[in-house]
Scaffold this motif. Sequence first.
Motif, PDB file in Angstrom:
ATOM      1  N   GLU A   1       0.832  -1.200   0.000  1.00 15.53           N
ATOM      2  CA  GLU A   1       0.000   0.000   0.000  1.00 15.53           C
ATOM      3  C   GLU A   1       0.871   1.255   0.000  1.00 15.53           C
ATOM      4  O   GLU A   1       0.606   2.211  -0.740  1.00 15.53           O
ATOM      5  N   LEU A   2       1.897   1.257   0.841  1.00 18.86           N
ATOM      6  CA  LEU A   2       2.768   2.423   0.940  1.00 18.86           C
ATOM      7  C   LEU A   2       3.625   2.622  -0.307  1.00 18.86           C
ATOM      8  O   LEU A   2       4.027   3.741  -0.618  1.00 18.86           O
ATOM      9  N   ALA A   3       3.917   1.542  -1.025  1.00 14.47           N
ATOM     10  CA  ALA A   3       4.776   1.619  -2.203  1.00 14.47           C
ATOM     11  C   ALA A   3       4.079   2.266  -3.385  1.00 14.47           C
ATOM     12  O   ALA A   3       4.733   2.819  -4.274  1.00 14.47           O
ATOM     13  N   GLY A   4       2.752   2.180  -3.425  1.00 13.83           N
ATOM     14  CA  GLY A   4       1.981   2.652  -4.566  1.00 13.83           C
ATOM     15  C   GLY A   4       1.965   4.170  -4.683  1.00 13.83           C
ATOM     16  O   GLY A   4       2.495   4.880  -3.843  1.00 13.83           O
ATOM     17  N   PRO A   5       1.343   4.666  -5.773  1.00 10.87           N
ATOM     18  CA  PRO A   5       0.641   3.858  -6.772  1.00 10.87           C
ATOM     19  C   PRO A   5       1.545   3.330  -7.897  1.00 10.87           C
ATOM     20  O   PRO A   5       1.271   2.298  -8.475  1.00 10.87           O
ATOM     21  N   VAL A   6       2.618   4.071  -8.213  1.00  9.84           N
ATOM     22  CA  VAL A   6       3.463   3.640  -9.340  1.00  9.84           C
ATOM     23  C   VAL A   6       4.937   3.777  -8.975  1.00  9.84           C
ATOM     24  O   VAL A   6       5.609   4.715  -9.417  1.00  9.84           O
ATOM     25  N   PRO A   7       5.479   2.879  -8.161  1.00  9.97           N
ATOM     26  CA  PRO A   7       6.915   2.945  -7.856  1.00  9.97           C
ATOM     27  C   PRO A   7       7.750   2.658  -9.102  1.00  9.97           C
ATOM     28  O   PRO A   7       7.372   1.856  -9.943  1.00  9.97           O
ATOM     29  N   ARG A   8       8.876   3.345  -9.191  1.00 10.47           N
ATOM     30  CA  ARG A   8       9.740   3.151 -10.357  1.00 10.47           C
ATOM     31  C   ARG A   8      10.860   2.161 -10.096  1.00 10.47           C
ATOM     32  O   ARG A   8      11.248   1.394 -10.963  1.00 10.47           O
ATOM     33  N   CYS A   9      11.411   2.181  -8.870  1.00 12.84           N
ATOM     34  CA  CYS A   9      12.561   1.315  -8.561  1.00 12.84           C
ATOM     35  C   CYS A   9      12.372   0.643  -7.214  1.00 12.84           C
ATOM     36  O   CYS A   9      12.149   1.321  -6.202  1.00 12.84           O
TER      37      CYS A   9
ATOM     38  N   ASP B   1      12.350   3.737  -4.592  1.00 11.75           N
ATOM     39  CA  ASP B   1      10.999   3.847  -4.050  1.00 11.75           C
ATOM     40  C   ASP B   1      10.787   2.872  -2.898  1.00 11.75           C
ATOM     41  O   ASP B   1      10.120   3.204  -1.920  1.00 11.75           O
ATOM     42  N   VAL B   2      11.333   1.666  -3.031  1.00  7.74           N
ATOM     43  CA  VAL B   2      11.205   0.647  -1.990  1.00  7.74           C
ATOM     44  C   VAL B   2      12.530  -0.092  -1.843  1.00  7.74           C
ATOM     45  O   VAL B   2      13.079  -0.569  -2.834  1.00  7.74           O
ATOM     46  N   LEU B   3      13.031  -0.171  -0.624  1.00  3.72           N
ATOM     47  CA  LEU B   3      14.168  -1.035  -0.322  1.00  3.72           C
ATOM     48  C   LEU B   3      13.723  -2.025   0.740  1.00  3.72           C
ATOM     49  O   LEU B   3      13.430  -1.651   1.883  1.00  3.72           O
TER      50      LEU B   3
END
Length: 211
Positions: A24-32, A140-142
């Motif tokens: 949910e937190l990663a959205g809506p369109v993470p790139r990396c 965006d997310v690690l």
Amino acid sequence: MSGIKFSGNRLRTCLLGEFERALELAGPVPRCIVDAGGYIGLVAILFAKRFPSARIICLEPSSDNFRVAARNCACFPNISVFHVALGGKRGTAVLRDRQTGEWGFTIAPVAAGEEYDELEMVGVISVRELMSEHNIESIDVLKLDVEGGEFEVLNDATDWLKVCKLLIVELHERIRPGVTAVYERATKGRIEVHADGEKRLSVLPVRGADY
């Protein structure tokens, strides 16, 4: 899904919502998205299915796990799998089996009196070096699940955490005493969204965002 090496509890926890808040937190369109401690690719696949346009880099130090992850992720063009460990600086390290299962291999120092097997020498890369090599401006997310190796990664986080929107980390205090303090120092000023046992979710503050 053809080729996946099912490992009961790990797969079930992924499917039963272990990462739902993170998704949910990663959205809506993470790139990396970077999956460090990728095991056999289950979490990378979970993110790839939710975010098919995201670039996903999966890092796994175990040769055996890496080969399975590469097979499992082969049908997802947005996932790249690399045989390397994430650490504080470039180099090599001994990968050890702490007798906790194939998902628990570590490059962290082993405490005196603890039994382990030395498996292989593996390459190590830092977050900043990874970003430089793969032309990544921001993450965006690690997802950081590296069985104690997070101590060195977070101890070297003064610059790259400023461009990391969501950090998903499992803190292994029993393996590296003091790692919780290192995490809290590194993430000072960020927003702690979720803390459940070992897993912590840390978000880069964005004005007007509702967490």
